[in-house]
Motif scaffolding. Structure first.
Motif, PDB file in Angstrom:
ATOM      1  N   PRO A 282       0.880  -1.306  -0.477  1.00 19.47           N
ATOM      2  CA  PRO A 282       0.367   0.123   0.120  1.00 19.47           C
ATOM      3  C   PRO A 282       0.836   0.783   0.188  1.00 19.47           C
ATOM      4  O   PRO A 282       2.377   0.839   0.418  1.00 19.47           O
ATOM      5  N   PRO A 283      -0.306   2.695   0.268  1.00 18.54           N
ATOM      6  CA  PRO A 283       0.833   4.021  -0.599  1.00 18.54           C
ATOM      7  C   PRO A 283       0.876   4.037   1.670  1.00 18.54           C
ATOM      8  O   PRO A 283       0.710   3.871   2.311  1.00 18.54           O
ATOM      9  N   PRO A 284       2.196   4.998   1.164  1.00 18.89           N
ATOM     10  CA  PRO A 284       2.678   5.004   2.841  1.00 18.89           C
ATOM     11  C   PRO A 284       2.082   6.033   3.483  1.00 18.89           C
ATOM     12  O   PRO A 284       2.087   6.523   4.556  1.00 18.89           O
ATOM     13  N   THR A 285       0.999   6.713   2.536  1.00 12.76           N
ATOM     14  CA  THR A 285       0.073   7.644   3.788  1.00 12.76           C
ATOM     15  C   THR A 285      -1.631   6.915   3.783  1.00 12.76           C
ATOM     16  O   THR A 285      -2.121   5.907   2.640  1.00 12.76           O
ATOM     17  N   LEU A 286      -2.571   7.084   4.229  1.00 10.31           N
ATOM     18  CA  LEU A 286      -3.344   6.895   4.793  1.00 10.31           C
ATOM     19  C   LEU A 286      -4.189   8.895   4.149  1.00 10.31           C
ATOM     20  O   LEU A 286      -4.057   9.771   4.204  1.00 10.31           O
ATOM     21  N   LYS A 287      -5.475   8.301   3.107  1.00 11.34           N
ATOM     22  CA  LYS A 287      -6.794   9.395   2.546  1.00 11.34           C
ATOM     23  C   LYS A 287      -7.323   9.659   4.492  1.00 11.34           C
ATOM     24  O   LYS A 287      -7.768   8.615   5.248  1.00 11.34           O
ATOM     25  N   VAL A 288      -7.750  11.620   3.995  1.00 11.33           N
ATOM     26  CA  VAL A 288      -8.288  11.797   5.145  1.00 11.33           C
ATOM     27  C   VAL A 288      -9.323  12.233   4.436  1.00 11.33           C
ATOM     28  O   VAL A 288      -8.861  12.834   4.119  1.00 11.33           O
ATOM     29  N   GLY A 289     -10.856  12.113   5.263  1.00 10.68           N
ATOM     30  CA  GLY A 289     -12.212  12.736   4.428  1.00 10.68           C
ATOM     31  C   GLY A 289     -12.456  13.576   5.106  1.00 10.68           C
ATOM     32  O   GLY A 289     -12.933  13.480   6.331  1.00 10.68           O
ATOM     33  N   VAL A 290     -12.419  15.648   5.007  1.00  9.12           N
ATOM     34  CA  VAL A 290     -11.963  16.641   5.366  1.00  9.12           C
ATOM     35  C   VAL A 290     -13.318  17.097   5.388  1.00  9.12           C
ATOM     36  O   VAL A 290     -13.422  17.961   4.129  1.00  9.12           O
ATOM     37  N   ASN A 291     -14.725  17.387   6.186  1.00 13.31           N
ATOM     38  CA  ASN A 291     -16.068  18.233   5.977  1.00 13.31           C
ATOM     39  C   ASN A 291     -15.518  19.456   6.781  1.00 13.31           C
ATOM     40  O   ASN A 291     -15.185  18.918   7.590  1.00 13.31           O
ATOM     41  N   ARG A 292     -16.240  20.344   6.368  1.00 15.70           N
ATOM     42  CA  ARG A 292     -16.117  21.498   6.257  1.00 15.70           C
ATOM     43  C   ARG A 292     -17.371  22.168   6.122  1.00 15.70           C
ATOM     44  O   ARG A 292     -17.822  21.964   4.897  1.00 15.70           O
ATOM     45  N   LEU A 293     -18.335  23.244   6.746  1.00 22.31           N
ATOM     46  CA  LEU A 293     -19.145  23.885   6.411  1.00 22.31           C
ATOM     47  C   LEU A 293     -19.042  24.929   5.444  1.00 22.31           C
ATOM     48  O   LEU A 293     -17.690  25.787   6.049  1.00 22.31           O
ATOM     49  N   GLY A 294     -18.911  25.049   4.008  1.00 17.48           N
ATOM     50  CA  GLY A 294     -18.535  25.671   3.096  1.00 17.48           C
ATOM     51  C   GLY A 294     -19.535  27.193   2.993  1.00 17.48           C
ATOM     52  O   GLY A 294     -18.930  28.550   2.728  1.00 17.48           O
ATOM     53  N   GLY A 295     -20.394  27.310   3.914  1.00 18.24           N
ATOM     54  CA  GLY A 295     -20.955  28.965   3.708  1.00 18.24           C
ATOM     55  C   GLY A 295     -22.798  28.184   3.893  1.00 18.24           C
ATOM     56  O   GLY A 295     -23.167  27.395   4.099  1.00 18.24           O
ATOM     57  N   PHE A 296     -23.604  29.456   2.842  1.00 12.07           N
ATOM     58  CA  PHE A 296     -25.122  29.331   3.005  1.00 12.07           C
ATOM     59  C   PHE A 296     -25.560  29.480   1.043  1.00 12.07           C
ATOM     60  O   PHE A 296     -24.295  30.299   0.443  1.00 12.07           O
ATOM     61  N   ARG A 297     -25.969  28.807   0.709  1.00 14.39           N
ATOM     62  CA  ARG A 297     -26.741  28.952  -0.465  1.00 14.39           C
ATOM     63  C   ARG A 297     -28.143  28.656  -0.574  1.00 14.39           C
ATOM     64  O   ARG A 297     -28.922  28.498   0.618  1.00 14.39           O
ATOM     65  N   ASN A 298     -28.790  29.983  -1.654  1.00 12.97           N
ATOM     66  CA  ASN A 298     -30.300  29.893  -1.352  1.00 12.97           C
ATOM     67  C   ASN A 298     -30.325  30.152  -3.317  1.00 12.97           C
ATOM     68  O   ASN A 298     -29.394  30.328  -4.068  1.00 12.97           O
ATOM     69  N   GLU A 299     -31.715  29.082  -3.810  1.00 12.63           N
ATOM     70  CA  GLU A 299     -32.140  29.080  -5.236  1.00 12.63           C
ATOM     71  C   GLU A 299     -33.209  29.396  -4.974  1.00 12.63           C
ATOM     72  O   GLU A 299     -34.412  29.596  -4.157  1.00 12.63           O
ATOM     73  N   VAL A 300     -33.669  29.471  -6.328  1.00 14.91           N
ATOM     74  CA  VAL A 300     -34.863  29.863  -7.490  1.00 14.91           C
ATOM     75  C   VAL A 300     -34.977  29.880  -8.358  1.00 14.91           C
ATOM     76  O   VAL A 300     -34.232  29.485  -9.005  1.00 14.91           O
ATOM     77  N   VAL A 301     -36.193  28.921  -8.662  1.00 13.06           N
ATOM     78  CA  VAL A 301     -35.848  28.187 -10.359  1.00 13.06           C
ATOM     79  C   VAL A 301     -37.592  28.818 -10.124  1.00 13.06           C
ATOM     80  O   VAL A 301     -38.996  28.215 -10.015  1.00 13.06           O
ATOM     81  N   PHE A 302     -36.752  29.815 -11.723  1.00 12.86           N
ATOM     82  CA  PHE A 302     -38.255  30.396 -12.508  1.00 12.86           C
ATOM     83  C   PHE A 302     -38.044  29.426 -13.554  1.00 12.86           C
ATOM     84  O   PHE A 302     -38.062  28.742 -14.365  1.00 12.86           O
ATOM     85  N   VAL A 303     -40.022  29.370 -13.675  1.00 12.23           N
ATOM     86  CA  VAL A 303     -40.510  29.016 -14.949  1.00 12.23           C
ATOM     87  C   VAL A 303     -40.991  29.289 -15.786  1.00 12.23           C
ATOM     88  O   VAL A 303     -41.773  30.561 -15.761  1.00 12.23           O
ATOM     89  N   LEU A 304     -40.490  29.242 -17.248  1.00  8.40           N
ATOM     90  CA  LEU A 304     -40.726  29.795 -18.538  1.00  8.40           C
ATOM     91  C   LEU A 304     -41.565  28.989 -19.052  1.00  8.40           C
ATOM     92  O   LEU A 304     -41.129  28.106 -19.267  1.00  8.40           O
ATOM     93  N   THR A 305     -42.798  29.707 -19.591  1.00  7.11           N
ATOM     94  CA  THR A 305     -43.831  28.744 -20.410  1.00  7.11           C
ATOM     95  C   THR A 305     -43.616  29.050 -21.971  1.00  7.11           C
ATOM     96  O   THR A 305     -44.224  30.837 -21.575  1.00  7.11           O
ATOM     97  N   GLY A 306     -44.215  28.802 -22.645  1.00  5.04           N
ATOM     98  CA  GLY A 306     -44.574  29.288 -24.072  1.00  5.04           C
ATOM     99  C   GLY A 306     -43.522  29.480 -25.013  1.00  5.04           C
ATOM    100  O   GLY A 306     -42.131  29.321 -25.550  1.00  5.04           O
ATOM    101  N   LEU A 307     -43.465  31.215 -25.314  1.00  9.48           N
ATOM    102  CA  LEU A 307     -42.739  31.819 -26.282  1.00  9.48           C
ATOM    103  C   LEU A 307     -41.866  32.244 -26.139  1.00  9.48           C
ATOM    104  O   LEU A 307     -41.892  32.799 -24.880  1.00  9.48           O
ATOM    105  N   ASP A 308     -40.620  32.920 -26.581  1.00 10.18           N
ATOM    106  CA  ASP A 308     -40.043  33.839 -26.112  1.00 10.18           C
ATOM    107  C   ASP A 308     -38.736  33.087 -24.845  1.00 10.18           C
ATOM    108  O   ASP A 308     -39.106  34.265 -24.125  1.00 10.18           O
TER     109      ASP A 308
END
Length: 558
Positions: A282-308
């Motif tokens: 095996p390789p000489p090192t072990l993998k370490v999984g590091v989980n951090r808080l990245g910040g905050f996210r927000n989203e909105v999905v607009f529905v566009l219907t028909g022409l244009d």
């Protein structure tokens, strides 16, 4: 010596709750493994632990097990699982308590030493990926149930195999064979027709969970209980072998398995033999999984219907861009998804989706950015204005990154039944991980007529995530198709077919023994699945997108 029959009853946190009972009652087994710890799961468990210091393990496993403790004792099947997550001691104590209340004599052990959070300031969780020898120590000491924290997925199989056959740390070929079998089992029904490119070749409405018959030399047969759904063939095993891997060397804490040595062959109905696997230190090192808080996210999905559609998107984008300029979030992303069809027979199929995502370290910024502004446009924007759901205050998101520590930097420990503690030493030898030189390609097919068709007409694919990277494994089922694929699907052609990858580093790995190519796309997933960087944050469907792309395919293959 008879083979060791190891089954799987869970491929992720949230998998089929009835699977443990199904596997215990469906046929003969020696060991049952449950895998719960994806990268995202560690973040979920870390957030659970913030609310309750006694949490941090997979609660669903405890419910599954409590319903089956009598069966476990009756069948004499040993249970090995990483459901301990961030708190294996807490889970082990709960199992022991449940067994005593029910009067079922079962011994419980645990593996610890993976938690390195204290060494990573600001991390919610940082855990090293341990190998299988701590599990082996627990089983050799007579444990009926072994719970671990963060071990490699394959360690759930290598540990029981090492205990059963008496393998030592230097038996690299045997260990590598068990790693490959473990990698096939770890995602549950993905080995029995689940998420499979050629799913129409069998009944996959309710696939049975897989099992491996492992032999003393490390070879194995992948199969499933008789009468269960799904199917096992060379293709389903190939697909899972390519899942979330990179090059020919597949590194782990105990051994580096050579995927270019794997040989698969049909061994009867729903049986595939894996043989020829070679291993290295095996390789000489072990993998370490590091989980951090990245910040905050927000989203909105607009529905566009028909022409244009394009003009409507431009209008609302301009309106909100002006608003965002007053208190700009750190990141703003727009994406127009053309789900609309001309002259559609339903309103839904006449509609496209415009998705806006904002991120910032400050939750108030992402809340203000969308919540009021998007709603205020309700009567002052494009015709037919509506959104898929109103935006909220913003949710926290996580990031995942890899770190590496020397093998001897962790206190890998087996806590045996009764509480005895046994340290697990690091491997006696290691070898730095280096890429395997590209193997020779087969002779190309001779020139001939070709026809425009989707790649998936002749090739299967499976894709997945590793942190911010994605892999796409592509394979074919005949030597003639391999002669074409190996020359046709270059990195340049891959980038042409998947434009998202054009500006990113892409590495192609050639695995002739599997008639497969494995592409690793660096950075396509941003800071990992928890960051929700793209539409498909775990790249689960990236391979299916590739299969849908059209190119000129020789008619002899069609």
């Amino acid at each position: 010596m008879n083979p060791l029959r190891i089954g799987n009853f869970s491929g992720f946190y949230g998998d089929r709750s009835a699977a443990l009972r199904e596997m215990l009652t469906g046929g003969e087994l020696d060991v049952l493994t449950g895998d719960y710890l994806a990268e995202l799961t560690m973040l979920i468990l870390a957030r659970d632990r913030l609310k309750d210091p006694g949490a941090g393990y997979a609660r669903t496993f405890l419910r599954q097990l409590e319903d089956c403790l009598g069966l476990v004792r009756e069948r004499g099947v040993r249970i090995v699982t990483n459901a301990g997550g961030l708190n294996p001691a807490g889970l082990a104590a709960r199992i022991d308590e449940s067994a005593r209340k029910l009067g079922i004599p079962l011994s419980v052990a645990q593996v610890t030493g993976d938690d390195l959070t204290a060494a990573h300031p600001g991390a919610l969780a940082a855990h090293a990926y341990l190998g299988g020898f701590g599990i082996a120590e627990c089983l050799r000491a007579g444990a009926d149930i072994v719970v671990t924290g963060r071990v490699t997925d394959a360690a759930l199989v290598t540990g029981p195999a090492a205990a059963h056959f008496g393998w030592g740390p230097g038996q690299y070929d045997e260990l590598a064979g068990a790693v490959v079998a473990g990698h096939v089992l770890e995602c549950g029904t993905q080995a029995t027709g689940g998420n499979y490119a050629f799913f129409r070749e069998g009944d996959v409405r309710r696939p049975g969970f897989p099992l491996a018959e492992i032999h003393a030399d490390g070879s194995s047969v992948i199969t499933k209980h008789p009468g269960t759904g799904g199917f096992v063939d060379v293709g389903t095993v190939t697909a899972q072998l390519l899942y979330e891997t990179g090059g020919a060397r597949y590194p782990g804490p105990d051994v580096t398995a050579r995927l270019d040595s794997v040989r698969l062959r049909r061994d009867g109905p729903d049986r595939v033999r894996i043989e020829g696997v070679r291993g290295e230190a095996p390789p000489p090192t072990l993998k370490v999984g590091v989980n951090r808080l990245g910040g905050f996210r927000n989203e909105v999905v607009f529905v566009l219907t028909g022409l244009d559609i394009e003009a409507k998107a431009e209008l609302v984008r301009g309106q909100l861009t002006d608003h965002l300029a007053t208190s700009p979030p750190a990141e703003v992303r727009w994406e127009l998804v053309r789900t609309d069809r001309p002259d559609a027979g339903t309103e839904e199929t006449a509609s496209a989706l415009l998705r806006l995502v904002v991120r910032d370290p400050d939750q108030r910024v992402v809340g203000r950015a969308l919540s009021g502004a998007a709603v205020e446009l309700a009567l002052a924007s494009y015709p037919g204005f509506h959104v898929a759901a109103p935006p909220g205050k913003g949710d926290p998101y996580g990031t995942f990154e890899d770190a590496y520590v020397p093998q001897d930097a962790v206190d890998h420990t087996a806590v045996l039944p009764g509480g005895r503690v046994r340290p697990v030493p690091p491997p006696p030898g290691t070898r730095p991980l280096r890429a395997v030189p590209p193997p020779p390609l087969p002779e190309p097919l001779p020139p001939g007529p070709a026809r425009r068709a989707p790649l998936g007409t002749v090739a299967g694919a499976r894709s997945g995530d590793k942190g911010g990277n994605a892999n796409v494994g592509v394979w074919v089922r005949t030597d003639e198709a391999w002669r074409w694929l190996a020359h046709e699907l270059t990195v340049e052609r891959f980038r042409e077919l998947l434009p998202e990858s054009r500006e990113l580093p892409v590495t192609r790995h050639v695995l002739p023994g599997l008639r497969a190519l494995n592409f690793v796309v660096e950075g396509i997933l941003g800071a990992g699945v928890a960051a929700r960087h793209r539409f498909d944050p775990q790249a689960k469907a990236l391979g299916e997108w590739l299969r849908s792309r059209r190119l000129d395919i020789p008619e002899v293959l069609l």
